[in-house]
Design a protein around this motif. Structure first.
Motif, PDB file in Angstrom:
ATOM      1  N   ASP A  37       0.805  -1.241   0.000  1.00 39.33           N
ATOM      2  CA  ASP A  37       0.000   0.000   0.000  1.00 39.33           C
ATOM      3  C   ASP A  37       0.829   1.278   0.000  1.00 39.33           C
ATOM      4  O   ASP A  37       0.265   2.369   0.068  1.00 39.33           O
ATOM      5  CB  ASP A  37      -1.008   0.033   1.163  1.00 39.33           C
ATOM      6  CG  ASP A  37      -2.263  -0.747   0.827  1.00 39.33           C
ATOM      7  OD1 ASP A  37      -2.612  -0.824  -0.371  1.00 39.33           O
ATOM      8  OD2 ASP A  37      -2.872  -1.310   1.739  1.00 39.33           O
ATOM      9  N   GLU A  38       2.126   1.163  -0.059  1.00 37.49           N
ATOM     10  CA  GLU A  38       2.957   2.374  -0.074  1.00 37.49           C
ATOM     11  C   GLU A  38       2.907   3.033  -1.457  1.00 37.49           C
ATOM     12  O   GLU A  38       2.949   2.361  -2.488  1.00 37.49           O
ATOM     13  CB  GLU A  38       4.405   1.993   0.278  1.00 37.49           C
ATOM     14  CG  GLU A  38       5.295   3.210   0.510  1.00 37.49           C
ATOM     15  CD  GLU A  38       6.697   2.814   0.972  1.00 37.49           C
ATOM     16  OE1 GLU A  38       6.905   1.651   1.397  1.00 37.49           O
ATOM     17  OE2 GLU A  38       7.588   3.687   0.890  1.00 37.49           O
ATOM     18  N   CYS A  39       2.823   4.372  -1.426  1.00 34.72           N
ATOM     19  CA  CYS A  39       2.826   5.129  -2.694  1.00 34.72           C
ATOM     20  C   CYS A  39       4.236   5.103  -3.300  1.00 34.72           C
ATOM     21  O   CYS A  39       5.218   5.360  -2.593  1.00 34.72           O
ATOM     22  CB  CYS A  39       2.379   6.556  -2.414  1.00 34.72           C
ATOM     23  SG  CYS A  39       2.488   7.621  -3.853  1.00 34.72           S
ATOM     24  N   SER A  42       3.605   9.665  -7.620  1.00 38.26           N
ATOM     25  CA  SER A  42       2.359  10.440  -7.574  1.00 38.26           C
ATOM     26  C   SER A  42       2.134  11.137  -8.905  1.00 38.26           C
ATOM     27  O   SER A  42       3.088  11.659  -9.515  1.00 38.26           O
ATOM     28  CB  SER A  42       2.434  11.499  -6.473  1.00 38.26           C
ATOM     29  OG  SER A  42       2.642  10.896  -5.229  1.00 38.26           O
ATOM     30  N   ARG A  97       1.174   2.517  -6.813  1.00 39.58           N
ATOM     31  CA  ARG A  97       1.145   2.098  -5.414  1.00 39.58           C
ATOM     32  C   ARG A  97       1.466   0.614  -5.355  1.00 39.58           C
ATOM     33  O   ARG A  97       1.056  -0.151  -6.236  1.00 39.58           O
ATOM     34  CB  ARG A  97      -0.281   2.353  -4.878  1.00 39.58           C
ATOM     35  CG  ARG A  97      -0.573   1.912  -3.472  1.00 39.58           C
ATOM     36  CD  ARG A  97      -2.047   2.191  -3.143  1.00 39.58           C
ATOM     37  NE  ARG A  97      -2.946   1.565  -4.107  1.00 39.58           N
ATOM     38  CZ  ARG A  97      -3.370   0.309  -4.007  1.00 39.58           C
ATOM     39  NH1 ARG A  97      -3.022  -0.435  -3.002  1.00 39.58           N
ATOM     40  NH2 ARG A  97      -4.168  -0.197  -4.927  1.00 39.58           N
TER      41      ARG A  97
END
Lengths: 154, 268
Positions: A37-39, A42, A97
């Motif tokens: 779940d880490e970005c 972006s 992600r």
């Protein structure tokens, strides 16, 4: 422990690349890890890296007004994340992600672009390989756009 | 050409527009179908439509139907106990028996999972007769995945690889997103010793068949199920004619070696 060069040589994207070229690319790379779940990147941020995925799975996402982030593609080990580093304005078009715990080699884009400018053979080799990647993703996107499984489809 | 009367034994709402009906004979029955064949289902007073077999169990036939027109909407609206006319079975089937000892790769897209479902269930029943096996499934989104419970049950088995991908999804979906062709390269089969069964929208089948051939599966070992506007189902009316072939009679299941030239014919 394997060197970045060793890891790159085992990755399908770099298969058959001469050792001197691998050495040049490896000089721009570092090992990175992302938790579930880490970005990773972006949307609209500077595309100053690309990622050579070694394990795990990554969702490429786009933000939508009402439904929130939509996954438009997933990529996993053996694939590459990031094409926008290659051409101006060097900004990410989509976000990404980690779906699972993911390991990758992050390649410094400015570093590699500089080496490609200095060494046209390396630059051409990289462009040929990225062209295949872009073609494959374009073809996939076109199929997705057809909405083959929609109710209007036969 | 006269349909037999069948009774709706059970009805399952799979998706908003898709139901699965199990039909049992009332006044005589159709011949035992082969997997991959289709029946013509009558909604009395409205008309009939060709529907692939999604299962055969003794004399009970199972059909999964998506409501897209007057006939299929009427069939979808049938309740348990209602009567439906059935004539068939028609067309060619999936030749699974001829693939004994080979690796099996099943590729399905959307509602195309229904006609290949009997391949998977038969594969499980005779698992030792085949080599490695994989089911690759594509759908529009997680909400439109057909037979989701069965897919999860199949996936929990250790003797078949089940991979599912969707065209788009919200963040809560942890599975793959992308076209089903992308799963083909990852399939754990030996291409030269593989028989592949592909069913789904025609464009998807074309790309999948080409990807399979590129991988090294012989074109004669790639089977697709064509869909055309079948009316009589016995090769008389010509509605489903493709080149010199009638999809209802010469198909719907054809090898890619046979189907590829037919699909190159541009329809008007």
């Amino acid at each position: 422990m394997k060197s970045i060069e060793d890891l790159l040589s085992e990755h399908p994207f770099f298969a058959g690349l001469p050792a001197p070229m691998l050495e040049l690319i490896a000089g721009c790379g570092v090992n990175v890890h992302f938790d579930e779940d880490e970005c990773i990147i972006s949307e609209n941020a500077p595309a100053d890296l690309f990622f050579v995925l070694r394990s795990g799975k990554v969702a490429i996402e786009v933000d939508t007004p009402r439904q929130g982030p939509q996954t438009i593609e997933t990529i996993s080990s053996g694939q590459l994340l990031g094409v926008s580093w290659l051409v101006p304005p060097y900004r990410w078009t989509f976000g990404a992600r980690a779906i699972d715990s993911t390991s990758a080699i992050a390649v410094d884009a400015a570093c590699l672009r500089g080496k490609c400018d200095d060494d046209p053979e390396l630059g051409y080799e990289m462009l040929k390989r990225f062209a295949v990647l872009v073609r494959d993703r374009l073809q996939s996107t076109r199929l997705q756009l057809l909405d083959l499984y929609g109710t209007h489809a036969s | 050409m006269v349909p037999h009367m069948y009774r709706v034994l059970s009805r399952r709402q799979d998706l908003a527009d898709t139901v699965t009906l199990a039909l049992a004979p009332i006044d005589g029955q159709i011949a035992t179908p082969s997997i991959g064949q289709f029946n013509m289902l009558w909604a009395f007073g409205i008309g009939e439509a060709p529907i692939s077999l999604a299962g055969v169990d003794d004399d009970v036939v199972t059909h999964t139907i998506r409501g897209v027109g007057a006939v299929t909407n009427a069939l979808c609206a049938a309740s348990e106990g209602d009567q439906i006319g059935v004539r068939g079975p028609y067309g060619t089937g999936w030749d699974l028996d001829g693939a004994m000892g080979r690796d099996i790769l099943v590729v399905a897209g959307g509602l195309g999972l229904a006609p290949v479902r009997p391949i998977v269930t038969r594969l499980f029943a005779r698992r030792a007769d085949y080599g490695r096996a994989a089911l690759l499934m594509g759908a529009r989104d997680p909400e439109s995945l057909l037979y989701r419970d069965e897919l999860e049950a199949w996936r929990s088995r250790l003797d078949i690889e089940v991979e599912v991908t969707v065209d788009s999804a919200q963040r809560s979906w942890r599975g793959d997103v992308g076209v089903v062709t992308r799963l083909i390269d990852r399939a754990p089969v030996e291409a030269a010793n593989t028989r592949a069964f592909v069913c789904g929208p025609e464009v998807m089948m074309r790309f999948c068949a080409q990807a399979l051939v590129d991988l090294g599966v012989p074109p004669a070992e790639v089977f697709v199920s064509l869909e055309r506007n079948m009316h009589c189902a016995v090769g008389h009316c010509g509605h489903c004619q493709l080149g010199s072939s009638f999809v209802c009679k010469d198909g719907p299941v054809l090898s890619w070696a046979e189907a590829e030239p037919l699909l190159r014919i541009r329809e008007r």
